[in-house]
Design a protein around this motif. Structure first.
Motif, PDB file in Angstrom:
ATOM      1  N   ALA A 108       0.820  -1.208   0.000  1.00 29.44           N
ATOM      2  CA  ALA A 108       0.000   0.000   0.000  1.00 29.44           C
ATOM      3  C   ALA A 108       0.857   1.262   0.000  1.00 29.44           C
ATOM      4  N   VAL A 109       1.872   1.298   0.851  1.00 30.02           N
ATOM      5  CA  VAL A 109       2.750   2.471   0.907  1.00 30.02           C
ATOM      6  C   VAL A 109       3.540   2.602  -0.396  1.00 30.02           C
ATOM      7  N   ALA A 110       3.980   1.479  -0.951  1.00 33.74           N
ATOM      8  CA  ALA A 110       4.709   1.527  -2.231  1.00 33.74           C
ATOM      9  C   ALA A 110       3.855   2.144  -3.323  1.00 33.74           C
ATOM     10  N   LEU A 111       2.592   1.733  -3.405  1.00 29.75           N
ATOM     11  CA  LEU A 111       1.700   2.300  -4.418  1.00 29.75           C
ATOM     12  C   LEU A 111       1.444   3.775  -4.176  1.00 29.75           C
ATOM     13  N   SER A 112       1.250   4.150  -2.917  1.00 31.80           N
ATOM     14  CA  SER A 112       0.990   5.564  -2.625  1.00 31.80           C
ATOM     15  C   SER A 112       2.192   6.429  -2.993  1.00 31.80           C
ATOM     16  N   LEU A 166       8.404 -18.450 -18.188  1.00 34.48           N
ATOM     17  CA  LEU A 166       8.995 -17.921 -16.963  1.00 34.48           C
ATOM     18  C   LEU A 166       7.936 -17.436 -15.985  1.00 34.48           C
ATOM     19  N   ALA A 167       6.912 -16.731 -16.505  1.00 35.85           N
ATOM     20  CA  ALA A 167       5.864 -16.223 -15.622  1.00 35.85           C
ATOM     21  C   ALA A 167       5.138 -17.369 -14.925  1.00 35.85           C
ATOM     22  N   ASP A 168       4.881 -18.436 -15.661  1.00 35.08           N
ATOM     23  CA  ASP A 168       4.199 -19.591 -15.070  1.00 35.08           C
ATOM     24  C   ASP A 168       5.044 -20.234 -13.975  1.00 35.08           C
ATOM     25  N   LYS A 169       6.368 -20.258 -14.166  1.00 32.65           N
ATOM     26  CA  LYS A 169       7.255 -20.852 -13.177  1.00 32.65           C
ATOM     27  C   LYS A 169       7.332 -20.006 -11.911  1.00 32.65           C
ATOM     28  N   VAL A 170       7.311 -18.693 -12.077  1.00 32.53           N
ATOM     29  CA  VAL A 170       7.511 -17.778 -10.957  1.00 32.53           C
ATOM     30  C   VAL A 170       6.226 -17.559 -10.159  1.00 32.53           C
ATOM     31  N   ASN A 171       5.087 -17.517 -10.828  1.00 35.75           N
ATOM     32  CA  ASN A 171       3.824 -17.116 -10.196  1.00 35.75           C
ATOM     33  C   ASN A 171       3.472 -17.850  -8.904  1.00 35.75           C
ATOM     34  N   PRO A 172       3.641 -19.174  -8.812  1.00 40.23           N
ATOM     35  CA  PRO A 172       3.232 -19.838  -7.567  1.00 40.23           C
ATOM     36  C   PRO A 172       3.913 -19.295  -6.322  1.00 40.23           C
ATOM     37  N   TYR A 173       5.156 -18.845  -6.452  1.00 42.20           N
ATOM     38  CA  TYR A 173       5.910 -18.367  -5.312  1.00 42.20           C
ATOM     39  C   TYR A 173       5.622 -16.903  -4.994  1.00 42.20           C
ATOM     40  N   LEU A 174       5.100 -16.171  -5.946  1.00 45.63           N
ATOM     41  CA  LEU A 174       4.845 -14.744  -5.767  1.00 45.63           C
ATOM     42  C   LEU A 174       3.353 -14.442  -5.626  1.00 45.63           C
ATOM     43  N   ASP A 199      -1.748 -11.091  -4.882  1.00 47.57           N
ATOM     44  CA  ASP A 199      -3.026 -10.947  -4.188  1.00 47.57           C
ATOM     45  C   ASP A 199      -3.151  -9.567  -3.554  1.00 47.57           C
ATOM     46  N   ALA A 200      -2.081  -9.104  -2.878  1.00 42.76           N
ATOM     47  CA  ALA A 200      -2.112  -7.775  -2.249  1.00 42.76           C
ATOM     48  C   ALA A 200      -2.257  -6.687  -3.301  1.00 42.76           C
ATOM     49  N   LEU A 201      -1.532  -6.840  -4.399  1.00 37.75           N
ATOM     50  CA  LEU A 201      -1.575  -5.847  -5.471  1.00 37.75           C
ATOM     51  C   LEU A 201      -2.963  -5.762  -6.085  1.00 37.75           C
ATOM     52  N   HIS A 202      -3.558  -6.920  -6.388  1.00 38.46           N
ATOM     53  CA  HIS A 202      -4.864  -6.934  -7.043  1.00 38.46           C
ATOM     54  C   HIS A 202      -5.986  -6.519  -6.109  1.00 38.46           C
ATOM     55  N   ASP A 203      -5.744  -6.585  -4.800  1.00 38.99           N
ATOM     56  CA  ASP A 203      -6.749  -6.118  -3.850  1.00 38.99           C
ATOM     57  C   ASP A 203      -6.840  -4.600  -3.841  1.00 38.99           C
ATOM     58  N   MET A 204      -5.792  -3.926  -4.291  1.00 39.42           N
ATOM     59  CA  MET A 204      -5.755  -2.463  -4.252  1.00 39.42           C
ATOM     60  C   MET A 204      -5.923  -1.812  -5.612  1.00 39.42           C
ATOM     61  N   LEU A 205      -5.665  -2.559  -6.679  1.00 43.44           N
ATOM     62  CA  LEU A 205      -5.768  -2.003  -8.028  1.00 43.44           C
ATOM     63  C   LEU A 205      -6.755  -2.818  -8.850  1.00 43.44           C
ATOM     64  N   ALA A 234      -2.358  -5.146 -14.450  1.00 43.45           N
ATOM     65  CA  ALA A 234      -1.737  -5.823 -15.593  1.00 43.45           C
ATOM     66  C   ALA A 234      -0.957  -4.833 -16.454  1.00 43.45           C
ATOM     67  N   GLU A 235      -1.527  -3.652 -16.646  1.00 38.16           N
ATOM     68  CA  GLU A 235      -0.863  -2.618 -17.461  1.00 38.16           C
ATOM     69  C   GLU A 235       0.452  -2.190 -16.825  1.00 38.16           C
ATOM     70  N   MET A 236       0.459  -2.019 -15.491  1.00 37.02           N
ATOM     71  CA  MET A 236       1.667  -1.560 -14.796  1.00 37.02           C
ATOM     72  C   MET A 236       2.733  -2.648 -14.780  1.00 37.02           C
ATOM     73  N   ILE A 237       2.309  -3.901 -14.691  1.00 41.81           N
ATOM     74  CA  ILE A 237       3.266  -5.004 -14.734  1.00 41.81           C
ATOM     75  C   ILE A 237       3.846  -5.148 -16.137  1.00 41.81           C
ATOM     76  N   GLU A 238       2.992  -5.037 -17.139  1.00 43.07           N
ATOM     77  CA  GLU A 238       3.428  -5.158 -18.539  1.00 43.07           C
ATOM     78  C   GLU A 238       4.433  -4.073 -18.906  1.00 43.07           C
ATOM     79  N   SER A 239       4.230  -2.866 -18.375  1.00 41.97           N
ATOM     80  CA  SER A 239       5.113  -1.747 -18.711  1.00 41.97           C
ATOM     81  C   SER A 239       6.379  -1.726 -17.878  1.00 41.97           C
ATOM     82  N   GLY A 240       6.452  -2.574 -16.846  1.00 42.75           N
ATOM     83  CA  GLY A 240       7.643  -2.619 -16.004  1.00 42.75           C
ATOM     84  C   GLY A 240       7.608  -1.660 -14.838  1.00 42.75           C
TER      85      GLY A 240
END
Length: 351
Positions: free
Chosen positions: A174-178, A208-216, A221-227, A233-239
Motif C-alpha cells: 500500500a505504501v509503495a503504491l501511494s 517464466l511467468a508460469d514458473k515464478v507465479n506460484p511463489y509470488l 493478491d495484495a496488489l490486485h486487492d488495491m488495483l 496488468a498494465e503496470m506489470i506489462e510496462s515494467g
C-alpha cells in the motif's frame, strides 16, 4: 454473576458456558453507564448488523451491553465500562466524519485503548495509507502498524518481523503504491525467495511467468486487492511494477524504486546480504518475515535464516528501522489470533 448477557437485552442462556469462559474476571467494582447517540443511522452502524460489534466488544471486555434504539447501557467492571464508553464515543464521532468500520475494528480498537488509554483513535483510523482509486483505502489499525507505516515512508530500509496477519506485506504494498502515485519513486519491485523449488525453477511447466507465479502469489493478491485488474496488468506489462524471485536481484542496483522482499525468513545469509546491497539512490526497501516460520532446508544443523542474521548485524545501522509485530496486531479473522496463541503456548511448554 452472569458475564455474557447478550447485547440485545434478551435473557442469557445459563447453560451456555463456552463464551463466558473466554471473558476476563471482574475486579468487583461494578458500574452502569448510559450512552445516547443523536443519530439512529450512525448508532446502528456503530452497533453493527444484529449488534455484532456490541457482541464482539462484550466478549473482549467482559461487559454486558444492552441497546434500545440509539441508546446503550454498559454494565460491568467500572474501569472496563469507562473504557468501552470512551471507545464507542470516539468510534461514533469517526462514523459521523465519514470513516467506515470494518469487521473486527471495534475489538481491535478496544485492545488499543486497553494497552494505551490515551490513544486518539481518530489519528489511527483517519491516517489513510493509500487511496489509489475508489477500489481501496488502506488504514493502519494498530499502534505497531502506524509505526510501521511511518518507517516505510521515512526510512531507507525497514524490517518488519511478526506473525501472519499483522499486515507486514499488505501495508508495504500500500505504501509503495501511494509513493508511486505521488511520484516519489518511479517503480515498484516485489520479490521473495522461491524456497520450495530451491530457486531452480526450470523443471516447472510453462514459461517464466508460469514458473515464478506460484511463489509470488501473495504479492499478486495484495496488489490486485488495491488495483483494478486491468490497471495492475498494465503496470506489470510496462515494467512500472516488477515481480520476480529473489535470485533475479543479483548484480542489479535499484534506483528510484520501492523494493519489497517478502518471506525474508527464508533467505540465506548470502541472499540477504546480496539483497540489502541492491539499494540505490532514491529507493526504499521493505523486508518482511516471520522468524517462527523458517522453511529453509536443514543441512549440517538447524538453518540460519538471513533475516535472523540481518537483525543481529544491522540493528544499529543508521537509516534502518526495525518494527516488531505481536499477536495483538493480527488483523485477520479472529481465529488466526487464537491459532497464534495456541502455537505460542505449545512451543513454550515443549521447549
Amino acid at each position: 454473576m452472569t458475564q455474557n448477557s447478550p447485547s440485545d437485552g434478551s435473557t442469557p442462556n445459563k447453560s451456555d458456558s463456552s463464551s463466558s469462559a473466554l471473558l476476563p474476571p471482574y475486579s468487583g467494582n461494578e458500574a452502569e453507564l448510559a450512552l445516547a447517540f443523536d443519530d439512529t443511522g450512525y448508532a446502528n452502524e456503530l452497533f453493527g448488523p444484529q449488534n455484532a460489534n456490541l457482541k464482539s466488544l462484550a466478549q473482549v471486555a467482559g461487559l454486558r451491553l444492552l441497546s434500545r434504539g440509539s441508546e446503550l447501557t454498559i454494565k460491568g467492571d467500572a474501569a472496563r465500562a469507562e473504557l468501552a464508553s470512551k471507545l464507542l464515543t470516539q468510534l461514533y464521532s469517526l462514523l459521523r466524519s465519514g470513516v467506515r468500520l470494518q469487521p473486527g475494528d471495534v475489538a481491535h480498537a478496544y485492545g488499543i485503548l486497553e494497552r494505551s488509554p490515551g490513544t486518539e483513535l481518530r489519528s489511527l483510523f483517519q491516517d489513510a495509507v493509500l487511496a489509489a482509486s475508489s477500489r481501496k483505502t488502506v488504514v493502519a489499525k494498530t499502534l505497531s502498524q502506524r509505526e510501521y507505516v511511518d518507517a516505510l515512508r521515512h526510512s531507507d530500509m525497514t524490517f518488519a518481523v511478526g506473525p501472519a496477519g499483522t499486515g507486514k506485506t499488505y501495508l508495504a504494498v500500500a505504501v509503495a503504491l501511494s509513493m508511486l502515485f505521488a511520484k516519489k519513486v518511479r517503480r515498484i519491485i516485489l520479490t521473495r525467495p522461491a524456497v520450495e523449488a530451491g530457486e531452480r525453477l526450470g523443471f516447472l511447466p510453462g514459461d517464466l511467468a508460469d514458473k515464478v507465479n506460484p511463489y509470488l502469489r501473495p504479492l499478486f493478491d495484495a496488489l490486485h486487492d488495491m488495483l483494478d485488474a486491468e490497471k495492475a496488468a498494465e503496470m506489470i506489462e510496462s515494467g512500472i511494477i516488477e515481480i520476480a524471485p529473489l535470485a533475479f536481484m543479483r548484480g542489479r542496483t535499484l534506483n528510484d524504486a520501492f523494493i519489497i522482499l517478502d518471506e525474508a525468513q527464508n533467505t540465506t545469509r548470502e541472499q540477504m546480504k546480496m539483497f540489502v546491497t541492491r539499494l540505490g539512490f532514491g529507493s526504499h526497501a521493505a523486508i518482511t518475515g516471520d522468524i517462527t516460520q523458517i522453511d529453509l532446508p536443514a543441512l549440517d544443523g538447524p538453518p540460519r535464516s538471513g533475516l535472523v542474521h540481518a537483525l543481529e548485524v544491522l540493528h544499529h545501522v543508521e537509516g534502518i528501522r526495525i518494527v516488531r509485530f505481536g499477536k495483538e496486531d493480527v488483523i485477520r479473522h479472529p481465529l488466526v489470533g487464537r491459532i497464534v496463541d495456541a502455537y505460542d503456548c505449545y512451543e513454550k511448554h515443549t521447549r
